[in-house]
Design a protein around this motif. Sequence first.
Motif, PDB file in Angstrom:
ATOM      1  N   ALA A   1      -1.467  -3.587  -2.071  1.00  0.00           N
ATOM      2  CA  ALA A   1      -2.312  -2.890  -3.046  1.00  0.00           C
ATOM      3  C   ALA A   1      -3.792  -3.053  -2.712  1.00  0.00           C
ATOM      4  O   ALA A   1      -4.571  -2.098  -2.829  1.00  0.00           O
ATOM      5  N   ARG A   2      -4.155  -4.263  -2.298  1.00  0.00           N
ATOM      6  CA  ARG A   2      -5.563  -4.533  -1.976  1.00  0.00           C
ATOM      7  C   ARG A   2      -6.051  -3.654  -0.826  1.00  0.00           C
ATOM      8  O   ARG A   2      -7.097  -2.998  -0.924  1.00  0.00           O
ATOM      9  N   TYR A   3      -5.287  -3.613   0.255  1.00  0.00           N
ATOM     10  CA  TYR A   3      -5.732  -2.833   1.412  1.00  0.00           C
ATOM     11  C   TYR A   3      -5.663  -1.331   1.143  1.00  0.00           C
ATOM     12  O   TYR A   3      -6.530  -0.572   1.610  1.00  0.00           O
ATOM     13  N   GLU A   4      -4.674  -0.891   0.410  1.00  0.00           N
ATOM     14  CA  GLU A   4      -4.615   0.527   0.051  1.00  0.00           C
ATOM     15  C   GLU A   4      -5.855   0.919  -0.738  1.00  0.00           C
ATOM     16  O   GLU A   4      -6.475   1.962  -0.489  1.00  0.00           O
ATOM     17  N   PHE A   5      -6.234   0.079  -1.698  1.00  0.00           N
ATOM     18  CA  PHE A   5      -7.430   0.344  -2.506  1.00  0.00           C
ATOM     19  C   PHE A   5      -8.688   0.344  -1.639  1.00  0.00           C
ATOM     20  O   PHE A   5      -9.531   1.253  -1.737  1.00  0.00           O
ATOM     21  N   LEU A   6      -8.820  -0.652  -0.780  1.00  0.00           N
ATOM     22  CA  LEU A   6     -10.022  -0.761   0.049  1.00  0.00           C
ATOM     23  C   LEU A   6     -10.204   0.460   0.942  1.00  0.00           C
ATOM     24  O   LEU A   6     -11.307   1.021   1.047  1.00  0.00           O
ATOM     25  N   PHE A   7      -9.128   0.889   1.575  1.00  0.00           N
ATOM     26  CA  PHE A   7      -9.267   2.017   2.500  1.00  0.00           C
ATOM     27  C   PHE A   7      -9.384   3.344   1.763  1.00  0.00           C
ATOM     28  O   PHE A   7     -10.043   4.272   2.266  1.00  0.00           O
ATOM     29  N   GLN A   8      -8.799   3.460   0.580  1.00  0.00           N
ATOM     30  CA  GLN A   8      -9.025   4.650  -0.235  1.00  0.00           C
ATOM     31  C   GLN A   8     -10.498   4.779  -0.607  1.00  0.00           C
ATOM     32  O   GLN A   8     -11.089   5.863  -0.523  1.00  0.00           O
ATOM     33  N   GLN A   9     -11.087   3.653  -1.021  1.00  0.00           N
ATOM     34  CA  GLN A   9     -12.501   3.654  -1.386  1.00  0.00           C
ATOM     35  C   GLN A   9     -13.390   3.912  -0.177  1.00  0.00           C
ATOM     36  O   GLN A   9     -14.386   4.629  -0.261  1.00  0.00           O
TER      37      GLN A   9
ATOM     38  N   HIS B   1     -16.985   7.530   2.643  1.00  0.00           N
ATOM     39  CA  HIS B   1     -17.341   7.769   4.048  1.00  0.00           C
ATOM     40  C   HIS B   1     -17.899   6.513   4.709  1.00  0.00           C
ATOM     41  O   HIS B   1     -18.866   6.570   5.472  1.00  0.00           O
ATOM     42  N   ALA B   2     -17.276   5.383   4.387  1.00  0.00           N
ATOM     43  CA  ALA B   2     -17.709   4.115   4.997  1.00  0.00           C
ATOM     44  C   ALA B   2     -17.251   4.055   6.448  1.00  0.00           C
ATOM     45  O   ALA B   2     -16.201   4.596   6.819  1.00  0.00           O
ATOM     46  N   GLY B   3     -18.036   3.371   7.268  1.00  0.00           N
ATOM     47  CA  GLY B   3     -17.702   3.250   8.681  1.00  0.00           C
ATOM     48  C   GLY B   3     -16.733   2.135   8.967  1.00  0.00           C
ATOM     49  O   GLY B   3     -16.139   2.094  10.050  1.00  0.00           O
ATOM     50  N   ALA B   4     -16.560   1.209   8.019  1.00  0.00           N
ATOM     51  CA  ALA B   4     -15.642   0.084   8.229  1.00  0.00           C
ATOM     52  C   ALA B   4     -15.369  -0.612   6.906  1.00  0.00           C
ATOM     53  O   ALA B   4     -16.194  -0.588   5.988  1.00  0.00           O
ATOM     54  N   VAL B   5     -14.197  -1.237   6.826  1.00  0.00           N
ATOM     55  CA  VAL B   5     -13.863  -2.166   5.746  1.00  0.00           C
ATOM     56  C   VAL B   5     -14.042  -3.568   6.299  1.00  0.00           C
ATOM     57  O   VAL B   5     -13.531  -3.886   7.376  1.00  0.00           O
ATOM     58  N   VAL B   6     -14.779  -4.410   5.576  1.00  0.00           N
ATOM     59  CA  VAL B   6     -15.098  -5.759   6.058  1.00  0.00           C
ATOM     60  C   VAL B   6     -14.525  -6.785   5.084  1.00  0.00           C
ATOM     61  O   VAL B   6     -14.728  -6.688   3.869  1.00  0.00           O
TER      62      VAL B   6
ATOM     63  N   GLY C   1      -2.424 -13.655  16.092  1.00  0.00           N
ATOM     64  CA  GLY C   1      -3.131 -13.754  14.822  1.00  0.00           C
ATOM     65  C   GLY C   1      -3.848 -12.468  14.453  1.00  0.00           C
ATOM     66  O   GLY C   1      -3.448 -11.366  14.814  1.00  0.00           O
ATOM     67  N   MET C   2      -4.958 -12.616  13.713  1.00  0.00           N
ATOM     68  CA  MET C   2      -5.741 -11.468  13.259  1.00  0.00           C
ATOM     69  C   MET C   2      -6.838 -11.166  14.264  1.00  0.00           C
ATOM     70  O   MET C   2      -7.413 -12.073  14.868  1.00  0.00           O
ATOM     71  N   ALA C   3      -7.154  -9.893  14.404  1.00  0.00           N
ATOM     72  CA  ALA C   3      -8.230  -9.473  15.300  1.00  0.00           C
ATOM     73  C   ALA C   3      -9.532  -9.326  14.514  1.00  0.00           C
ATOM     74  O   ALA C   3      -9.516  -9.040  13.307  1.00  0.00           O
ATOM     75  N   ILE C   4     -10.647  -9.519  15.183  1.00  0.00           N
ATOM     76  CA  ILE C   4     -11.937  -9.301  14.528  1.00  0.00           C
ATOM     77  C   ILE C   4     -12.092  -7.825  14.159  1.00  0.00           C
ATOM     78  O   ILE C   4     -12.584  -7.492  13.084  1.00  0.00           O
ATOM     79  N   ARG C   5     -11.651  -6.942  15.043  1.00  0.00           N
ATOM     80  CA  ARG C   5     -11.687  -5.500  14.781  1.00  0.00           C
ATOM     81  C   ARG C   5     -10.294  -4.929  14.982  1.00  0.00           C
ATOM     82  O   ARG C   5      -9.689  -5.125  16.050  1.00  0.00           O
ATOM     83  N   SER C   6      -9.779  -4.241  13.965  1.00  0.00           N
ATOM     84  CA  SER C   6      -8.458  -3.620  14.049  1.00  0.00           C
ATOM     85  C   SER C   6      -8.589  -2.120  13.842  1.00  0.00           C
ATOM     86  O   SER C   6      -8.963  -1.664  12.760  1.00  0.00           O
ATOM     87  N   LEU C   7      -8.296  -1.358  14.882  1.00  0.00           N
ATOM     88  CA  LEU C   7      -8.294   0.100  14.818  1.00  0.00           C
ATOM     89  C   LEU C   7      -7.478   0.650  15.978  1.00  0.00           C
ATOM     90  O   LEU C   7      -7.761   0.288  17.131  1.00  0.00           O
ATOM     91  N   PRO C   8      -6.467   1.468  15.693  1.00  0.00           N
ATOM     92  CA  PRO C   8      -5.989   1.838  14.360  1.00  0.00           C
ATOM     93  C   PRO C   8      -5.352   0.641  13.662  1.00  0.00           C
ATOM     94  O   PRO C   8      -5.002  -0.345  14.301  1.00  0.00           O
ATOM     95  N   ASN C   9      -5.212   0.742  12.351  1.00  0.00           N
ATOM     96  CA  ASN C   9      -4.553  -0.303  11.580  1.00  0.00           C
ATOM     97  C   ASN C   9      -3.525   0.342  10.661  1.00  0.00           C
ATOM     98  O   ASN C   9      -3.346   1.563  10.682  1.00  0.00           O
ATOM     99  N   THR C  10      -2.846  -0.461   9.879  1.00  0.00           N
ATOM    100  CA  THR C  10      -1.774   0.046   9.024  1.00  0.00           C
ATOM    101  C   THR C  10      -2.270   1.084   8.027  1.00  0.00           C
ATOM    102  O   THR C  10      -1.513   1.975   7.620  1.00  0.00           O
ATOM    103  N   TRP C  11      -3.537   1.030   7.658  1.00  0.00           N
ATOM    104  CA  TRP C  11      -4.049   1.853   6.563  1.00  0.00           C
ATOM    105  C   TRP C  11      -4.919   3.013   7.028  1.00  0.00           C
ATOM    106  O   TRP C  11      -5.193   3.910   6.243  1.00  0.00           O
ATOM    107  N   SER C  12      -5.373   2.985   8.264  1.00  0.00           N
ATOM    108  CA  SER C  12      -6.240   4.065   8.733  1.00  0.00           C
ATOM    109  C   SER C  12      -6.263   4.134  10.255  1.00  0.00           C
ATOM    110  O   SER C  12      -6.229   3.098  10.939  1.00  0.00           O
TER     111      SER C  12
END
Length: 217
Positions: free
Chosen positions: A115-123, A128-133, A160-171
Amino acid sequence: MRVKKKVIELSPNQLVERVRALLEGEGQVQPGQLLLAAVSGGPDSLCLLDILSQLDYPLVVAHLDHQMRPESSEEASSVAARAASYGLACCLGQVDVRALARKRSLSQEEAARQARYEFLFQQAQARHAGAVVTGHTADDQVETVLMHLLRGSGLDGLSGMAIRSLPNTWSAQIPLIRPMLSVWREEVLDYLEARRLQPFEDSTNQDKRFYRNRIRQ
């Protein structure tokens, strides 16, 4: 009482510059790019917000109320007030995590994460944000790797986690950036103390029903 890790002590300005270097380096953030910062109000995200507010990027704050604790609505209002104190816009959302977990046949922990990531990427898309941080730290990275390994992911879990993820599960267009992955939580707490910032303490972080909490503790 906090148990001190053996970490190199940094001044607040040094920590700001470390995060700036990761944003501009591995994060590939461009000058003038609008960033959407995920802020729960806890130590890591409060540290992230304060640092980003000192950098030269347009910024909007995002907070999702999971409605899992009686005080969660008050915390949402406080995050909005904190954002306003920096002169920043804040987008707030609400979700009934328990109901979502039942609907999707998920644990509450996983339902909250989705839910958190869906909300963040929807917003982020709407604005028109260039990144979610996000404010994930080196401690979170260690916990994530341990969780992956204990779940049997093998060598893949070591990444583990990457500093930059693109593409990712949400976008496929908006990157997820974690510029604090080289920062230990002890450094976060020292930074907040030096800056006289008081974070929220999420009581669910002590709930051992959640898998990550069991790993952490």
